[in-house]
Design a protein around this motif. Structure first.
Motif, PDB file in Angstrom:
ATOM      1  N   VAL A  33      -8.982 128.935 -64.209  1.00 47.47           N
ATOM      2  CA  VAL A  33      -7.760 128.320 -63.423  1.00 47.47           C
ATOM      3  C   VAL A  33      -8.044 127.069 -62.829  1.00 47.47           C
ATOM      4  O   VAL A  33      -9.386 126.754 -62.697  1.00 47.47           O
ATOM      5  CB  VAL A  33      -7.602 129.510 -62.206  1.00 47.47           C
ATOM      6  CG1 VAL A  33      -7.030 130.577 -62.674  1.00 47.47           C
ATOM      7  CG2 VAL A  33      -8.884 129.575 -61.436  1.00 47.47           C
ATOM      8  N   ILE A  35      -5.800 123.256 -61.110  1.00 47.77           N
ATOM      9  CA  ILE A  35      -4.545 122.634 -61.328  1.00 47.77           C
ATOM     10  C   ILE A  35      -4.384 121.807 -62.404  1.00 47.77           C
ATOM     11  O   ILE A  35      -5.188 121.728 -63.228  1.00 47.77           O
ATOM     12  CB  ILE A  35      -4.502 121.646 -60.019  1.00 47.77           C
ATOM     13  CG1 ILE A  35      -5.619 120.819 -59.859  1.00 47.77           C
ATOM     14  CG2 ILE A  35      -4.194 122.535 -58.535  1.00 47.77           C
ATOM     15  CD1 ILE A  35      -5.544 119.566 -59.231  1.00 47.77           C
ATOM     16  N   ASN A  36      -2.939 121.211 -62.707  1.00 49.01           N
ATOM     17  CA  ASN A  36      -2.899 120.432 -63.798  1.00 49.01           C
ATOM     18  C   ASN A  36      -3.926 119.234 -64.048  1.00 49.01           C
ATOM     19  O   ASN A  36      -4.212 118.558 -62.944  1.00 49.01           O
ATOM     20  CB  ASN A  36      -1.512 119.714 -63.907  1.00 49.01           C
ATOM     21  CG  ASN A  36      -0.574 120.642 -64.083  1.00 49.01           C
ATOM     22  OD1 ASN A  36      -0.731 121.736 -64.769  1.00 49.01           O
ATOM     23  ND2 ASN A  36       0.523 120.661 -63.860  1.00 49.01           N
ATOM     24  N   GLU A 151      -3.220 128.996 -71.980  1.00 49.34           N
ATOM     25  CA  GLU A 151      -1.609 129.133 -71.364  1.00 49.34           C
ATOM     26  C   GLU A 151      -0.948 130.137 -72.385  1.00 49.34           C
ATOM     27  O   GLU A 151       0.115 129.908 -72.745  1.00 49.34           O
ATOM     28  CB  GLU A 151      -0.906 127.807 -71.416  1.00 49.34           C
ATOM     29  CG  GLU A 151      -1.617 126.732 -70.408  1.00 49.34           C
ATOM     30  CD  GLU A 151      -1.596 127.174 -68.827  1.00 49.34           C
ATOM     31  OE1 GLU A 151      -0.977 128.353 -68.609  1.00 49.34           O
ATOM     32  OE2 GLU A 151      -2.104 126.564 -68.369  1.00 49.34           O
ATOM     33  N   SER A 182      -5.077 129.644 -67.533  1.00 49.77           N
ATOM     34  CA  SER A 182      -3.655 129.684 -67.433  1.00 49.77           C
ATOM     35  C   SER A 182      -3.495 129.367 -66.072  1.00 49.77           C
ATOM     36  O   SER A 182      -4.151 129.226 -64.994  1.00 49.77           O
ATOM     37  CB  SER A 182      -3.360 131.297 -67.513  1.00 49.77           C
ATOM     38  OG  SER A 182      -1.936 131.631 -67.149  1.00 49.77           O
ATOM     39  N   HIS A 183      -2.010 128.968 -66.044  1.00 49.22           N
ATOM     40  CA  HIS A 183      -1.387 128.684 -64.430  1.00 49.22           C
ATOM     41  C   HIS A 183      -0.671 130.089 -63.727  1.00 49.22           C
ATOM     42  O   HIS A 183      -0.691 130.206 -62.709  1.00 49.22           O
ATOM     43  CB  HIS A 183      -0.196 127.971 -64.460  1.00 49.22           C
ATOM     44  CG  HIS A 183      -0.640 126.556 -64.987  1.00 49.22           C
ATOM     45  ND1 HIS A 183      -0.179 125.974 -66.131  1.00 49.22           N
ATOM     46  CD2 HIS A 183      -1.515 125.511 -64.156  1.00 49.22           C
ATOM     47  CE1 HIS A 183      -0.891 124.696 -66.010  1.00 49.22           C
ATOM     48  NE2 HIS A 183      -1.433 124.343 -65.047  1.00 49.22           N
ATOM     49  N   GLU A 277      -3.662 134.359 -56.239  1.00 50.03           N
ATOM     50  CA  GLU A 277      -3.046 133.181 -56.206  1.00 50.03           C
ATOM     51  C   GLU A 277      -3.266 132.461 -54.648  1.00 50.03           C
ATOM     52  O   GLU A 277      -3.612 131.176 -54.807  1.00 50.03           O
ATOM     53  CB  GLU A 277      -1.519 133.308 -56.182  1.00 50.03           C
ATOM     54  CG  GLU A 277      -0.682 132.163 -56.486  1.00 50.03           C
ATOM     55  CD  GLU A 277       0.463 132.144 -56.855  1.00 50.03           C
ATOM     56  OE1 GLU A 277       0.829 133.388 -57.577  1.00 50.03           O
ATOM     57  OE2 GLU A 277       1.457 131.349 -57.142  1.00 50.03           O
TER      58      GLU A 277
END
Lengths: 289, 363
Positions: A33, A35-36, A151, A182-183, A277
């Motif tokens: 995991v 961030i972009n 993803e 994945s997000h 999350e």
């Protein structure tokens, strides 16, 4: 087992990964995991042997994956947007995988049926979700020892997600090591038993998804007055206030923190569960939702 | 694993190969079947002799198609390298990159050689079935000599095209590389030559072994067509000297290209796909070199015509830099290199013009 050892990768002047280290145990469901731009896809490409590391190495059972035909035959990489030619059909796409993997047609057609796909239709007429389902079926039918997914939840509807998760459970039984970038943190929480959080260049946190929750505490506290962050007297990762009620997330010993909260004479102290999350947001330095 | 991959690529390419074969053969058959090869005789009033002439054959048709296929097919075959999604799929498979390149190259060669062979022998068979006065051994020799030349051209184009990270850049590289050496030779010729005196490499179209028209990538195949056509029609007109120099040079270039393709390309960074083509074999060197050469080549024309040519070169050069950087906002370094190349090219072209009036630099 997969070992990431001192792995570094740059794109010209941009450092994507810097001295990255962690291990993925055999048979685990591992979530990546971040961030972009944190380097998830770069890491997966290095793990799949698509790219060459500037320094360090990716070891599969002790062997470097790059240009290693034997280890790569055990590993299947499903990128974010898998390639297919403009005239390809679902059936023709499988030919490439049949050339390189011990492809099981019965598994493939089982998932094609479950996903409700017509493999003779040209792929250009497939929606994003249909393409994703097709490649998931191919990945399962290829029966790799290591499955690297980028993803993979994108475009999958709830029904397809369910089929996919059941498929992953089957792979887990067979001892397949699955790595998913994945997000979709809630999906990862459900599937993965361990994870690595990338903060851009480096691994901020890695380990079992279950154990990580123990490090974080989250409380809803009501007071008879308004309280500021500074008055708490201990470090909090996140602090939200709504009148005389505060919501905090912090790291440390539960007893010590409760002791300090008690000194402020709260009316109600309610400990909450933290989810994956929120863990991600806290670890990434953001606010707890 | 290589066998399985070869089998996969071969099956995948069957339809394109068939299309190529049909196209090449149909074009060749149409050109050949509609020709009249019957020898003609006529009375020459001036000499009082009967003149016996053999019309040209259609030898050039399949060979030109062969050259076109050796230009187009490598680009089609190696365009996978310029698609990051395709790179992800292929490079993650359990096969070494040099083998991927080798398989792709072999499949491309098979496609070209099958299409060429069928179209060439269709031409020969149809020609043989018609009234003619040809020497057929000339066809046979042409076919077998054209194969290694085509092999070299294919390898050269594949290597040059693969230097790019984007298809358009690759096409530009192949086109520029096909001509840049001849352009340079003409430039050097212009620097050292006089308008009336000798030249260092011989003039355009000369029979000299170093004439500028020997330095195009397609020169070996063009000269092969001329030579064999003359043999086929029984003419002694074509008599170039020491063709082996040109064949040796291009043979070495072809061999080096193949080595580069199979050994060097797999070492390229896969993440470069679709990025700006910054190879040293590419724009970085090619653009200044081409701009300077273009100025030099156009340096001997009259002043008004020269100004028009110079304007065209500057605009075309600028556009190529825009294509290279994919932006109208060029970096200072690019502007300096472009301006420097233009200044140097114009300066040299005027120097050439001046020297020409004084008898040249060396002669």
């Amino acid at each position: 087992m997969i070992e990431i050892k001192n792995l570094s990768k740059s794109y010209e002047k941009f450092v994507a990964l810097d001295q990255m280290n962690f291990k993925i145990e055999k048979g685990s469901m591992f979530g990546i995991v971040g961030i972009n731009g944190a380097g998830k896809s770069t890491l997966l490409r290095l793990m799949a042997g698509v790219m060459k590391a500037d320094a360090g190495e990716v070891l599969f059972d002790g062997e470097n994956i790059y240009e290693n035909e034997k280890k790569k035959s055990e590993c299947l990489f499903l990128p974010d947007e898998p390639f297919f030619s403009p005239i390809a059909s679902g059936k023709s796409v499988t030919q490439l995988y049949k050339a390189f993997y011990d492809f099981d047609d019965s598994i493939f057609y089982k998932y094609i049926d479950l996903f409700g796909l017509d493999i003779n239709t040209p792929l250009k007429n497939f929606s994003k979700g249909m393409k994703r389902r097709l490649f998931v079926a191919i990945a399962f039918a290829s029966r790799p020892k290591y499955l690297l997914l980028d993803e993979v939840f994108d475009g999958l509807d709830p029904m397809a997600r369910l089929v996919f998760k059941e498929g992953l459970n089957t792979l887990r039984v067979l001892g397949t090591t699955v790595v998913i970038a994945s997000h979709s943190l809630r999906e990862l929480e459900e599937i993965c038993d361990s994870y690595a959080l990338l903060d851009g260049k480096r691994v901020a946190r890695t380990g079992s998804t279950k154990n990580q929750y123990d490090n974080y505490l989250k409380f809803n506290i009501a007071f008879d007055r308004e309280i500021t962050r500074e008055e708490l007297g201990f470090l909090v990762q996140s602090f939200e206030t709504s009148g005389r009620i505060i919501r905090i997330a912090c790291v440390g010993s539960k007893e010590e923190i409760l002791e300090k909260i008690t000194l402020l004479k709260p009316l109600i102290v309610d400990q909450m569960n933290i989810d994956f999350e929120e863990l991600f947001h806290l670890s990434a330095g953001g606010q707890c939702v | 694993m290589m066998k399985k991959y070869f089998s996969y690529e071969f099956k995948k390419s069957l339809i394109p190969v068939l299309v190529l074969l049909v196209m090449a053969t149909v074009i060749t058959v149409i050109f050949t079947a509609t020709a009249n090869f019957a020898p003609r005789s006529w009375f020459n009033d001036w000499t009082g002799e009967m003149i016996y002439t053999i019309p040209p054959s259609r030898l050039s048709v399949p060979i030109i198609l062969f050259a076109i296929m050796c230009f187009v097919v490598p680009m089609v075959v190696f365009s996978f390298k310029m698609n990051s999604r395709q790179i992800d799929s292929l490079y993650s498979m359990s096969i070494k990159r040099c083998k991927i390149y080798l398989v792709k190259a072999i499949i491309g060669l098979i496609a070209v050689f099958i299409a060429y062979t069928v179209s060439f022998w269709s031409m020969v068979i149809i020609t043989a079935a018609m009234p003619n006065g040809f020497v057929f051994s000339g066809f046979v020799v042409a076919y077998f000599l054209s194969l290694p030349i085509g092999f070299g051209i294919f390898g050269f184009n594949a290597f040059v095209f693969s230097r790019a990270n984007r298809v358009l850049d690759g096409v530009i590289f192949v086109i520029i590389y096909s001509t840049v050496l001849a352009l340079l030779m003409v430039s050097i010729n212009n620097i050292v030559a006089t308008r009336v005196g000798g030249t260092i490499f011989g003039r355009w179209g000369d029979t000299s072994p170093l004439a500028p028209n020997r330095w195009f990538v397609y020169s070996p195949i063009a000269l092969l067509i001329s030579r064999q056509e003359n043999i086929v029609v029984g003419s002694n007109f074509f008599s170039p000297e020491n063709l082996w120099v040109m064949y040796l040079f291009w043979g070495l270039v072809g061999a080096a290209s193949w080595v580069g393709l199979i050994l060097l390309l797999p070492r390229e960074k896969s993440e470069n796909a679709e990025m700006i083509s910054n190879s040293k074999f590419g724009y970085i060197v090619l653009l200044p070199l081409t701009i300077i050469s273009a100025f030099l080549v156009s340096g001997l024309d009259s002043i008004p015509f020269r100004l028009i040519l110079f304007s065209i070169i500057i605009v075309a050069g600028g556009l190529l830099y825009v294509v290279y950087k994919r932006s109208f906002k060029l970096k200072l370094a690019d502007i300096i290199v472009f301006t420097g190349a233009v200044a140097l090219g114009i300066g040299l072209s005027f120097l050439v013009s001046y020297l020409s009036n004084w008898g040249g630099l060396l002669f």
